[in-house]
Motif scaffolding. Structure first.
Motif, mmCIF file in Angstrom:
data_model
loop_
_atom_site.group_PDB
_atom_site.id
_atom_site.type_symbol
_atom_site.label_atom_id
_atom_site.label_comp_id
_atom_site.label_asym_id
_atom_site.label_seq_id
_atom_site.Cartn_x
_atom_site.Cartn_y
_atom_site.Cartn_z
ATOM 1 N N SER A 1 -20.213 8.399 -30.328
ATOM 2 C CA SER A 1 -19.062 8.574 -31.234
ATOM 3 C C SER A 1 -19.146 9.885 -32.001
ATOM 4 O O SER A 1 -18.160 10.591 -32.160
ATOM 5 C CB SER A 1 -19.013 7.446 -32.267
ATOM 6 O OG SER A 1 -18.878 6.231 -31.638
ATOM 7 N N VAL A 2 -20.325 10.134 -32.530
ATOM 8 C CA VAL A 2 -20.528 11.363 -33.301
ATOM 9 C C VAL A 2 -21.516 12.198 -32.507
ATOM 10 O O VAL A 2 -22.532 11.663 -32.095
ATOM 11 C CB VAL A 2 -21.104 11.028 -34.698
ATOM 12 C CG1 VAL A 2 -21.450 12.279 -35.461
ATOM 13 C CG2 VAL A 2 -20.106 10.192 -35.462
ATOM 14 N N ILE B 1 -12.584 11.132 -38.633
ATOM 15 C CA ILE B 1 -13.946 11.147 -39.188
ATOM 16 C C ILE B 1 -14.292 9.778 -39.792
ATOM 17 O O ILE B 1 -15.407 9.286 -39.650
ATOM 18 C CB ILE B 1 -14.077 12.261 -40.256
ATOM 19 C CG1 ILE B 1 -13.798 13.616 -39.612
ATOM 20 C CG2 ILE B 1 -15.469 12.267 -40.874
ATOM 21 C CD1 ILE B 1 -13.676 14.754 -40.610
ATOM 22 N N GLY C 1 -15.588 7.515 -37.358
ATOM 23 C CA GLY C 1 -17.004 7.766 -37.072
ATOM 24 C C GLY C 1 -17.919 6.999 -38.017
ATOM 25 O O GLY C 1 -18.986 6.535 -37.618
ATOM 26 N N LEU C 2 -17.464 6.824 -39.255
ATOM 27 C CA LEU C 2 -18.261 6.071 -40.228
ATOM 28 C C LEU C 2 -18.303 4.588 -39.850
ATOM 29 O O LEU C 2 -19.362 3.951 -39.885
ATOM 30 C CB LEU C 2 -17.642 6.249 -41.623
ATOM 31 C CG LEU C 2 -18.459 5.723 -42.791
ATOM 32 C CD1 LEU C 2 -19.756 6.501 -42.938
ATOM 33 C CD2 LEU C 2 -17.657 5.824 -44.083
ATOM 34 N N LYS D 1 -17.904 3.360 -36.900
ATOM 35 C CA LYS D 1 -18.632 3.177 -35.641
ATOM 36 C C LYS D 1 -20.127 3.002 -35.890
ATOM 37 O O LYS D 1 -20.830 2.411 -35.088
ATOM 38 C CB LYS D 1 -18.383 4.370 -34.714
ATOM 39 C CG LYS D 1 -16.978 4.434 -34.152
ATOM 40 C CD LYS D 1 -16.755 3.439 -33.045
ATOM 41 C CE LYS D 1 -17.211 4.009 -31.723
ATOM 42 N NZ LYS D 1 -16.964 3.070 -30.624
ATOM 43 N N LEU D 2 -20.591 3.546 -37.004
ATOM 44 C CA LEU D 2 -21.992 3.398 -37.377
ATOM 45 C C LEU D 2 -22.366 1.918 -37.520
ATOM 46 O O LEU D 2 -23.479 1.505 -37.221
ATOM 47 C CB LEU D 2 -22.208 4.129 -38.712
ATOM 48 C CG LEU D 2 -23.617 4.237 -39.263
ATOM 49 C CD1 LEU D 2 -24.441 5.180 -38.409
ATOM 50 C CD2 LEU D 2 -23.568 4.762 -40.698
#
Lengths: 521, 99
Positions: free
Chosen positions: A88-89, A282, A285-286, A288-289
């Motif tokens: 993802s990132v 963005i 992305g957080l 997805k963590l």
């Protein structure tokens, strides 16, 4: 799953039905704001960053991921998390800071539309057609999964399950368009996170926390420290070697997924400002963590609790059955259904957008000489949603008979990642890329991907051959695009105006041209 | 139909693997041998390097570019800060679980 079914209490059924009704209410509520095709396909460009980020995550994480992802973690350990972490990132950052501003300012609604403008109509139509076939097949497959799920939970026949899901999703997708899809996604993400968080906490509690889980699993026969390692050696028989994870997944596959997947990009393009579009990406992305923690760690805990499951995919159902009390069990099923519906509605909306923008619009313009009107586009979008949903529902039972077809669809979906990323990059950053170059790069790249997928582990050391296939097909497509472009006459400067990265982002004259193009002038 | 299609796919896959598999395997093998000989520490360096490069690249972008369309110019709207805050936990996780 049958055992789980038998233990559902009245409160669980109440939660499931209330959840379904809630989704329907929120979804149809947004119908009042839909008056034009722009409202329908891009939510009137009014979406805030938090809704975009949450919708991207929940569209990406389907019910398949919840069951098979946790099953894979049960079997192979934490390395499974790479798909949501390095997968993802930094891809979301590339999407946010490179591709989104470009698509946003160039006024591109779909990926095939860009390919058509930059290369030629053939590239657009080929890409859109194949994309449509796979997206419709994907909707069919998810409807079938939904039917299986409802059959196990509520005892409904598969046909009833398919049509009930289709009607619920159809009602709010047809009336509310992208806004309804995104806002129900937000609700679905919250439900999914609450359900899976409950499972995470209770499963870790059961095994004595992370260290307790580690000690129990490592004490099991033939278990090694690799179960708790993200990066595994590159070698024969390794399922997820680090080379595939870092170079293929981290650089090629994830970037292709976030910048070339219509269902992902469409949410960001519906943002109220360019800042919201970037921030939403963005923000995703957080979130997805958290996915591996909520989905994969329970799978690993199941390994500590019961290492002898008949199939790894039984990990989550077993935990639900043994750990969750009444009420939470209903919430977990609602979470599972949320994951299903959010993927169906997202792909459905994107199918209609691609069909309208990339196929119907071209035919309409050829015969009438003008673009489709805003109101006509809205009604066409709604009608197409119904047609596609009915077709996908009618075809859904096929997936109950063809196990190999299901596997084939999953593999075929990955055919485009490398080649699409290659032609996108060449088209945006290299002025010399020509129409024939892009067409050759895309078609030959897809052919090579198909061929290499067939060869699989007879050529590559890992059983997950697609990791290498995506990497090599990307480079192959890029080289073909470059070679064919150099061998064919350069595109005229006028055609490239507003389509090359630097111009799109910096030149005010180009911005005026782009606006004129968007208005069909 | 089901049986016929399955049989066709299986035969096609098996034949293709027998005909082309060994030759392409020989091409790919030297790379596999070389990569297989690298220490797993290189994997950690590569993964952390990818995150670090992404973090450095983000800070090369102009503030005016990342703030376009922002409702106001408050510092927390700076998406370079957001990107860094997203990258840091990923780097910590890979540092702890990638070794």
């Amino acid at each position: 799953m049958d055992q789980v079914t038998s233990q559902l209490a009245a409160i669980d059924y109440t939660i499931i039905v209330t959840y379904m009704a809630g989704v329907l209410f929120i979804g149809t509520f947004f119908a009042r704001y839909v008056h034009t095709s722009g409202d329908f396909f891009l939510a009137g460009r009014a979406l805030p960053f938090w809704a975009i980020g949450m919708s991207i995550v929940v569209s990406d994480i389907g019910a398949i991921d919840v069951v098979t992802g946790s099953g894979a973690a049960y079997a192979r350990g934490i390395a499974q998390a790479n798909f949501d972490w390095i997968g993802s990132v930094p891809a979301v950052l590339v999407a946010a800071f490179v591709f989104l501003p470009y698509y946003w300012r160039a006024g591109v609604f779909t990926i095939p539309e860009f390919l058509g403008r930059r290369y030629n109509a053939a590239t657009q139509v080929i890409h859109a057609s194949v994309l449509l076939v796979f997206m419709v097949a994907n909707v069919s497959m998810m409807l079938w999964l939904s039917a299986v799920f409802l059959n196990q939970v509520l005892g409904w026949s598969p046909e009833t399950g398919i049509w009930v899901t289709a009607i619920i999703v159809g009602l709010y997708t047809v009336t509310g368009g992208l806004a309804a899809v995104v806002m129900t996604d937000v609700m679905q993400l919250v439900v999914m996170f609450i359900g899976t968080a409950a499972l995470l906490v209770l499963s870790l509690w059961e095994v004595g926390g992370w260290s307790g889980m580690q000690a129990t699993i490592l004490a099991q026969p033939e278990m090694t420290e690799d179960y708790f390692r993200l990066l595994l050696p590159h070698g024969e028989g390794t399922e997820y070697p680090w080379t595939g994870m870092v170079f293929s997944l981290g650089l090629v596959m994830s970037t292709a997924y976030f910048v070339g997947n219509q269902a992902i990009m469409q949410r960001a393009l519906g943002a109220r400002t360019e800042w919201d579009a970037k921030a939403g990406m963005i923000f995703a992305g957080l979130f997805k963590l958290l996915i591996p923690l909520l989905v994969f760690v329970p799978g690993m805990a199941a390994r500590a609790i019961d290492p002898g499951l008949a199939k790894p995919d039984y990990a989550v159902p077993t935990l639900v059955n043994t750990l969750l009390p009444a009420g939470l069990r209903g919430l977990m099923f609602a979470a599972f259904f949320a994951a299903l519906m959010s993927s169906v509605d997202s792909y459905l909306n994107s199918c209609v957008t691609v069909f309208t923008s990339d196929l119907y619009q071209k035919v309409h313009r050829r015969f009438t000489g003008r673009l489709l009107g805003e109101v006509s586009g809205l009604w066409l979008g709604r009608a197409l949603t119904v047609v596609l949903l009915v077709g996908a529902s009618a075809g859904a039972p096929v997936f109950g008979n063809f196990q190999t077809l299901y596997d084939a669809i999953q593999t075929l979906l990955s055919l485009f990642q490398g080649p699409t990323l290659a032609v996108l990059l060449a088209g945006i950053f290299w002025r010399r890329a020509t129409g024939l170059g892009g067409l050759a790069g895309l078609t030959l790249g897809v052919c090579l991907t198909f061929f290499l997928n067939v060869l699989g582990d007879s050529v590559f050391p890992s059983t997950s051959a697609y990791l290498y296939v995506a990497f090599w097909s990307f480079w192959f497509s890029l080289i073909i695009t470059v070679l064919v472009s150099l061998a064919t006459p350069a595109e005229p400067a006028e055609k490239l105006r507003g389509l090359v990265y630097g111009e799109v982002l910096a030149d005010s004259d180009t911005q005026a041209l782009l606006e004129a193009r968007m208005n069909g002038e | 139909m089901n049986g016929w299609l399955d049989a066709f796919v299986r035969t096609y896959v098996a034949e293709t693997r027998v005909i082309y598999g060994p030759a392409l395997r020989r091409l790919h093998e030297p790379l596999d041998v070389w990569l297989g000989g690298l220490s797993i520490q290189w994997a950690l360096v590569a993964a952390l390097g990818l995150f670090t490069l992404a973090g450095i690249w983000v800070w090369t972008l102009r503030k005016s570019f990342v703030m376009i369309g922002a409702p106001d110019q408050r510092p927390w709207r700076d998406l370079r800060i957001w990107a860094t805050l997203v990258l840091v936990p990923y780097m910590v996780i890979y540092f702890l679980l990638g070794r």
